[in-house]
Structures are given as C-alpha cells and as structure tokens.
Design a protein around this motif. Structure first.
Motif, short mmCIF file in Angstrom:
data_model
loop_
_atom_site.label_atom_id
_atom_site.label_comp_id
_atom_site.label_asym_id
_atom_site.label_seq_id
_atom_site.Cartn_x
_atom_site.Cartn_y
_atom_site.Cartn_z
N LEU A 138 9.79 56.65 56.13
CA LEU A 138 9.34 57.93 56.69
C LEU A 138 8.72 57.73 58.06
N GLU A 139 7.90 56.70 58.20
CA GLU A 139 7.23 56.45 59.48
C GLU A 139 8.22 56.04 60.56
N ARG A 140 9.38 55.51 60.17
CA ARG A 140 10.40 55.12 61.15
C ARG A 140 11.32 56.30 61.52
N ASN A 141 11.12 57.44 60.89
CA ASN A 141 11.96 58.59 61.18
C ASN A 141 11.46 59.28 62.45
N VAL A 142 12.35 59.47 63.40
CA VAL A 142 11.94 60.03 64.69
C VAL A 142 11.44 61.46 64.57
N PRO A 166 13.80 43.74 70.76
CA PRO A 166 12.37 43.43 70.91
C PRO A 166 11.61 44.38 71.83
N LEU A 167 12.24 44.83 72.93
CA LEU A 167 11.53 45.70 73.86
C LEU A 167 11.19 47.04 73.19
N TRP A 168 12.07 47.53 72.34
CA TRP A 168 11.77 48.76 71.61
C TRP A 168 10.49 48.58 70.77
N ALA A 169 10.39 47.44 70.10
CA ALA A 169 9.22 47.16 69.27
C ALA A 169 7.95 47.06 70.11
N VAL A 170 8.07 46.52 71.32
CA VAL A 170 6.90 46.44 72.21
C VAL A 170 6.45 47.84 72.62
N LEU A 171 7.39 48.71 72.91
CA LEU A 171 7.06 50.05 73.41
C LEU A 171 6.52 50.97 72.32
N PHE A 172 7.07 50.85 71.10
CA PHE A 172 6.75 51.83 70.06
C PHE A 172 6.07 51.23 68.82
N GLY A 173 5.79 49.94 68.85
CA GLY A 173 5.21 49.30 67.68
C GLY A 173 6.31 48.72 66.80
N ASP A 174 5.98 47.68 66.05
CA ASP A 174 6.97 46.97 65.25
C ASP A 174 7.41 47.84 64.07
N HIS A 184 7.83 62.59 65.77
CA HIS A 184 7.67 63.62 66.81
C HIS A 184 6.84 64.80 66.33
N PHE A 185 7.10 65.29 65.12
CA PHE A 185 6.44 66.51 64.66
C PHE A 185 5.15 66.25 63.87
N ALA A 186 5.04 65.08 63.24
CA ALA A 186 3.88 64.86 62.37
C ALA A 186 3.11 63.59 62.72
N GLY A 187 3.62 62.80 63.63
CA GLY A 187 2.95 61.55 63.99
C GLY A 187 2.44 61.60 65.41
N SER A 188 2.44 60.44 66.03
CA SER A 188 1.96 60.36 67.42
C SER A 188 2.78 59.30 68.14
N LEU A 189 3.72 59.75 68.95
CA LEU A 189 4.51 58.84 69.77
C LEU A 189 3.87 58.72 71.15
N PRO A 190 3.91 57.52 71.74
CA PRO A 190 3.35 57.34 73.09
C PRO A 190 4.32 57.83 74.16
N VAL A 191 4.76 59.09 74.03
CA VAL A 191 5.81 59.64 74.89
C VAL A 191 5.45 61.07 75.27
N THR A 192 5.71 61.43 76.51
CA THR A 192 5.60 62.84 76.91
C THR A 192 6.86 63.22 77.70
N HIS A 193 7.17 64.54 77.66
CA HIS A 193 8.27 65.10 78.42
C HIS A 193 7.71 66.18 79.34
#
Length: 278
Positions: free
Chosen positions: A147-151, A132-140, A155-164
């Motif tokens: 395709l949308e669940r592929n990391v 459940p926490l993963w779903a809270v952080l990144f959406g259900d 990373h390359f074509a979508g928008s993750l709420p993550v920065t490095h």
C-alpha cells in the motif's frame, strides 16, 4: 534431483551478471550468476539457494518465487512452470500483473549509472521495480508495504517530496484517479483494486470526490519539483510510458542536459550508491 532444482540451476547459468546490474568480475568459471549473486538479488541466504538447487528445500514461498522470476529474467511461460513445479499456484491472468517483464528490467538496469530516476509500476500504480536513484529521491521502497508503495496512496493519503504547478497538480490528480478506474475495468476480478479504492476513499476526501466524478484516463508527461535534503530542490521532467508488456507503466525522471538540476541528480546518484553499498 527434482525438476525445480534442475531448472533453477539451468536458468541461473544462463543469466549474465551484467544482465542484472552486477560487475562480471574476474576468474569466473561459469558465465552465469553465482549462487552468492542470486542470493543477494533475491534476499535469501546462499545456503538456502544451495538447498533449493540440491532439492533439499521444499515449498518456497510465492514471494521468493516472484523474486526468482525477476532475478532469472523468466518469461510468462517459464514463470508459470517455476510456480507449478514448486507446488505453488501460478499467478492468475485475471489479476493485475506484478511480474516485471525482462524488457522493463533491462531498462531499469541500463539507468543504474545515469542521472535518471526510473521505476516500473503495475496497472494500479503500485511500484514493483526501481533503480538506486529512485530510492534516494523517494526512500527505499523495499522497506515499505504494498500500500505504501502505491503512487495513488502516496499522492492522496501520504506525503511525497514533490510539488507541481497548480495546473499540473490538478491534471496529475485527475489522471491518477482515471488510471486507477481504467485498471478496475480491465481487472474486475482482482480483489486488491476495490480494497485500494476503499482505503483511498476513506483516507482522502479529494480522491473520493474525484472517484465519484467517474474520471477515466491515463497519466501523462509532467514537470515536477523534487525536494531533497542533500541538494535542495531539483526540477525534473517526468515521462510516463503506459500500456507496455504486462500492462505496466515505466516512469522516467530526467533533468535538462547540462543543467544544474542534472548535476544535482548525478550527485545524488553517486552519494546514494555509496550509501547503499556501505
């Protein structure tokens, strides 16, 4: 009663509620899952489970058979038998495995009530199981396409709420492309891999450049900053465990013990579970 109905009932009876992250409850007449619980886990009606167990429903879909495989904690031989007696083709060994192994399922279940985000990915980094926490952080993810669940796509074509950091971002991008390339070598007959690569090359010049360079590799441990609306930024360590059963990768995100970031994760976990249960 046919073979499918018989084994479905037998395998349901051997799974304990706590094995799938459910409370045991009181006044249970049998140690296994109730029909209502199996219906909840697999996303079908109780009536449909009843009809399956009575042999009145035929030709269940491969998607439902996969859900049953996961819910009932079947091994590979049991999964193949379930598919065969249901009149469906068993998943080919030449394809990227998508069945979650029982050990991976247990790991995800164990972290249901901890400030830890954990998920299981296939060899081409498609998300197949999460807590459940993963779903809270990144959406259900259950509302997303494969395709949308592929990391790599995220990373390359979508928008993750993550920065490095710039250094970690370069390493992560390079290793992610390398991971996909390594999988393409192990599963040359899987049609999903060239389709994924074609979509990524078309959508992302960065991926296309890295793919042309011929990088091969695996993802490694990294530090990430997660951006959330509820509690702001959360810094986590992301540990990646590759090459396990089913050629799947388990990703575990944690914060330093006792830190403010860990407190934020725990708050998100509690709020998220309340929201999912509402």
């Amino acid at each position: 009663m046919g073979e499918f109905a018989q084994i479905l009932r037998a395998w349901r009876d051997r799974v304990r509620p706590e094995d799938v992250g459910l409370a045991p409850g009181l006044n249970r007449r049998a140690p296994g899952l109730r029909r209502e619980e199996l219906a909840l886990i697999t996303g079908v009606s109780v009536d449909y489970i009843v009809r399956l167990e009575q042999g009145r429903a035929v030709n269940p879909s491969p998607q439902l058979l996969t859900s049953l495989t996961r819910a009932l904690r079947l091994n590979d031989a049991e999964r193949d038998h379930l598919f065969r007696v249901a009149g469906a083709a068993a998943p080919s060994s030449g394809l990227v495995p998508r069945q979650v192994t029982p050990s991976a399922q247990r790991m995800v279940d164990r972290f249901r009530n901890a400030p830890v985000a954990v998920a299981v990915h296939t060899a081409i980094y498609e998300l197949v199981l999460w807590n459940p926490l993963w779903a809270v952080l990144f959406g259900d993810p259950s509302s997303q396409s494969r395709l949308e669940r592929n990391v790599a796509w995220q990373h390359f074509a979508g928008s993750l709420p993550v920065t490095h950091t710039p250094e970690d971002d370069e390493a992560y991008s390079r290793d992610l492309v390398g991971h996909i390339r390594a999988a393409s070598g192990r599963y040359p007959a899987d049609p999903d891999i060239p389709r994924l690569i074609d979509r990524l090359v078309e959508a992302s010049p960065d991926f296309a450049r890295r793919w042309k360079a011929g990088t091969v590799g695996e993802l490694r441990t990294s530090r990430k900053t997660l951006h959330t609306e509820q509690v702001g930024d959360v810094v986590v360590d992301c540990d990646t465990f590759s090459g396990g059963p089913g050629d799947q990768t388990i990703v575990v995100m944690t914060a330093a013990p006792g830190s403010e970031d860990e407190q934020k994760l725990d708050l998100l976990r509690v709020v998220g579970l309340q929201r999912l249960g509402s």
